[in-house]
Design an enzyme around this catalytic site. Structure first.
Site, PDB file in Angstrom:
ATOM      1  N   ASP A  20     -24.418 105.608 -43.130  1.00 36.94           N
ATOM      2  CA  ASP A  20     -24.528 104.165 -42.902  1.00 36.94           C
ATOM      3  C   ASP A  20     -25.743 103.832 -42.027  1.00 36.94           C
ATOM      4  O   ASP A  20     -26.153 104.639 -41.194  1.00 36.94           O
ATOM      5  CB  ASP A  20     -23.235 103.667 -42.235  1.00 36.94           C
ATOM      6  CG  ASP A  20     -23.092 102.156 -42.311  1.00 36.94           C
ATOM      7  OD1 ASP A  20     -23.812 101.522 -43.114  1.00 36.94           O
ATOM      8  OD2 ASP A  20     -22.263 101.604 -41.567  1.00 36.94           O
ATOM      9  N   ASN A  68     -19.036  97.935 -52.010  1.00 34.87           N
ATOM     10  CA  ASN A  68     -20.488  97.710 -52.030  1.00 34.87           C
ATOM     11  C   ASN A  68     -20.952  96.982 -53.304  1.00 34.87           C
ATOM     12  O   ASN A  68     -22.057  96.437 -53.347  1.00 34.87           O
ATOM     13  CB  ASN A  68     -21.265  99.026 -51.873  1.00 34.87           C
ATOM     14  CG  ASN A  68     -21.190  99.635 -50.479  1.00 34.87           C
ATOM     15  OD1 ASN A  68     -21.252 100.857 -50.315  1.00 34.87           O
ATOM     16  ND2 ASN A  68     -21.057  98.791 -49.456  1.00 34.87           N
TER      17      ASN A  68
HETATM   18  C1  IPE Z   1     -19.727 102.364 -45.869  1.00 34.10           C
HETATM   19  O1  IPE Z   1     -20.736 101.586 -45.343  1.00 34.10           O
HETATM   20  C2  IPE Z   1     -20.076 102.775 -47.260  1.00 34.10           C
HETATM   21  C3  IPE Z   1     -21.172 103.718 -47.375  1.00 34.10           C
HETATM   22  C4  IPE Z   1     -21.855 104.252 -46.416  1.00 34.10           C
HETATM   23  C5  IPE Z   1     -21.487 104.082 -48.718  1.00 34.10           C
HETATM   24  P1  IPE Z   1     -20.662  99.990 -45.367  1.00 34.10           P
HETATM   25  O2  IPE Z   1     -21.913  99.515 -44.737  1.00 34.10           O
HETATM   26  O3  IPE Z   1     -20.358  99.525 -46.720  1.00 34.10           O
HETATM   27  O4  IPE Z   1     -19.395  99.724 -44.441  1.00 34.10           O
HETATM   28  P2  IPE Z   1     -18.938  98.437 -43.635  1.00 34.10           P
HETATM   29  O5  IPE Z   1     -18.968  97.288 -44.575  1.00 34.10           O
HETATM   30  O6  IPE Z   1     -19.890  98.243 -42.495  1.00 34.10           O
HETATM   31  O7  IPE Z   1     -17.570  98.782 -43.136  1.00 34.10           O
HETATM   32  C1  IPE Z   2     -25.545 102.499 -46.047  1.00 34.49           C
HETATM   33  O1  IPE Z   2     -26.407 101.659 -45.385  1.00 34.49           O
HETATM   34  C2  IPE Z   2     -25.820 102.581 -47.528  1.00 34.49           C
HETATM   35  C3  IPE Z   2     -24.819 101.912 -48.355  1.00 34.49           C
HETATM   36  C4  IPE Z   2     -23.720 101.361 -47.949  1.00 34.49           C
HETATM   37  C5  IPE Z   2     -25.093 101.876 -49.781  1.00 34.49           C
HETATM   38  P1  IPE Z   2     -26.161 100.080 -45.306  1.00 34.49           P
HETATM   39  O2  IPE Z   2     -26.875  99.451 -46.438  1.00 34.49           O
HETATM   40  O3  IPE Z   2     -24.727  99.768 -45.192  1.00 34.49           O
HETATM   41  O4  IPE Z   2     -26.908  99.742 -43.945  1.00 34.49           O
HETATM   42  P2  IPE Z   2     -26.460  98.686 -42.846  1.00 34.49           P
HETATM   43  O5  IPE Z   2     -25.057  99.004 -42.475  1.00 34.49           O
HETATM   44  O6  IPE Z   2     -26.589  97.340 -43.461  1.00 34.49           O
HETATM   45  O7  IPE Z   2     -27.422  98.903 -41.726  1.00 34.49           O
HETATM   46 MG    MG Z   3     -23.486  99.531 -43.631  1.00 35.33          MG
END
Ligand code: IPE
Ligand code: IPE
Ligand code: MG
Length: 247
Positions: A20, A68
């Site tokens: 993340d 997502n």
């Molecule tokens: C969790 O990250 C999913 C992945 C890393 C693939 P998110 O960014 O989707 O999680 P939340 O929404 O902050 O809980």
């Molecule tokens: C994790 O990074 C990747 C996916 C969930 C696909 P994020 O895209 O959630 O990054 P933040 O949480 O917005 O920084």
């Molecule tokens: Mg995230």
């Protein structure tokens, strides 16, 4: 093999990672979210490489959750394109380094072109034995449990099992991770203190390691730090400290 100060006999068998923080990494640099995701693939490569070199048997990577799909269309499309090109680029390396690829999650929701290259890589690498990398794509821990319940209920209805036969090992065998042992260590980058619908059934006694580092900045050194911390933990599984020390 360079173990970087780690005890070989106490390495986790299965490491799971919630990758993340790509978006925040990009924002901090005035870049697009997609650039953050692109940069994140370098951290994936490094993590797979170190896991393999250390002899970790299973590495599960949460790459895209069911939730997502609710992100802006452009971001989802960009992520899918990135996934496709990543899988294409990595094929040769996977073969060269003995990496077996598996995928969990609702693959039917993935674009056909992604599914095709994913299936090709899975098929091509199925006999590789150095490490198994499990990509969680369109994955939801609850959905995994729901499907498991449905699957077992159907088998009971068809007379394959009697109710008393349903125990933990039977349930575990029906989850998407089937015969893979539960993760010993779950790492989450970007500091969020939550599971975000990743493994639910699979992590009753998994050690949690949450680092504020954003995923694109997660280096081999930081991975080693997480593993060193894991080796300092005492896993008690409900027993007392004394019982554990006595062996
Ligand atoms: C969790 O990250 C999913 C992945 C890393 C693939 P998110 O960014 O989707 O999680 P939340 O929404 O902050 O809980
Ligand atoms: C994790 O990074 C990747 C996916 C969930 C696909 P994020 O895209 O959630 O990054 P933040 O949480 O917005 O920084
Ligand atoms: Mg995230």
């Amino acid at each position: 093999m360079n173990l970087h100060g780690l005890e070989k006999s106490r390495l986790p068998t299965h490491v799971a990672i919630i990758m993340d923080g790509n978006g925040r990494w990009a924002r901090l640099r005035g870049k697009s979210r997609l650039e953050g995701h692109r940069e994140g693939t370098a951290a994936v490569r490094a993590t797979v490489e170190l896991s393999r070199d250390l002899g970790i048997r299973y590495l599960s990577l949460y790459a895209f959750s069911s939730e997502n799909w609710n992100r802006p269309h452009d971001e989802v499309e960009g992520l899918m394109a990135l996934l496709e090109s990543y899988l294409e680029c990595e094929r040769e390396r996977m073969m060269r380094e003995g990496i077996r690829l598996m995928a969990i999650g609702d693959r039917k929701r993935l674009p056909v072109s992604v599914r095709r290259v994913l299936d090709q890589n899975i098929d091509l690498t199925r006999h590789n034995t150095a490490i198994t990398v499990i990509l969680a794509l369109s994955y939801s821990g609850r959905d995994d449990i729901v499907r498991t319940v449905r699957d077992i209920a159907r088998k009971v209805k068809e007379g394959e099992y009697d109710l008393p036969e349903i125990d933990e090992s039977l349930v575990a065998a029906h989850t998407e991770t089937g015969c893979i042992p539960d993760p010993d260590l779950l790492i989450r980058t970007s500091g969020e203190m939550r599971i975000s619908n990743f493994f639910l059934w699979q992590i009753p006694y998994t050690e949690l390691y949450i680092t504020p580092t954003l995923w694109p900045d997660f280096s081999k050194r930081q991975y080693i730090e997480a593993l060193l911390e894991f080796q300092r933990r005492q896993r008690r599984f409900g027993k007392t400290d004394e019982q554990i020390l006595r062996g």
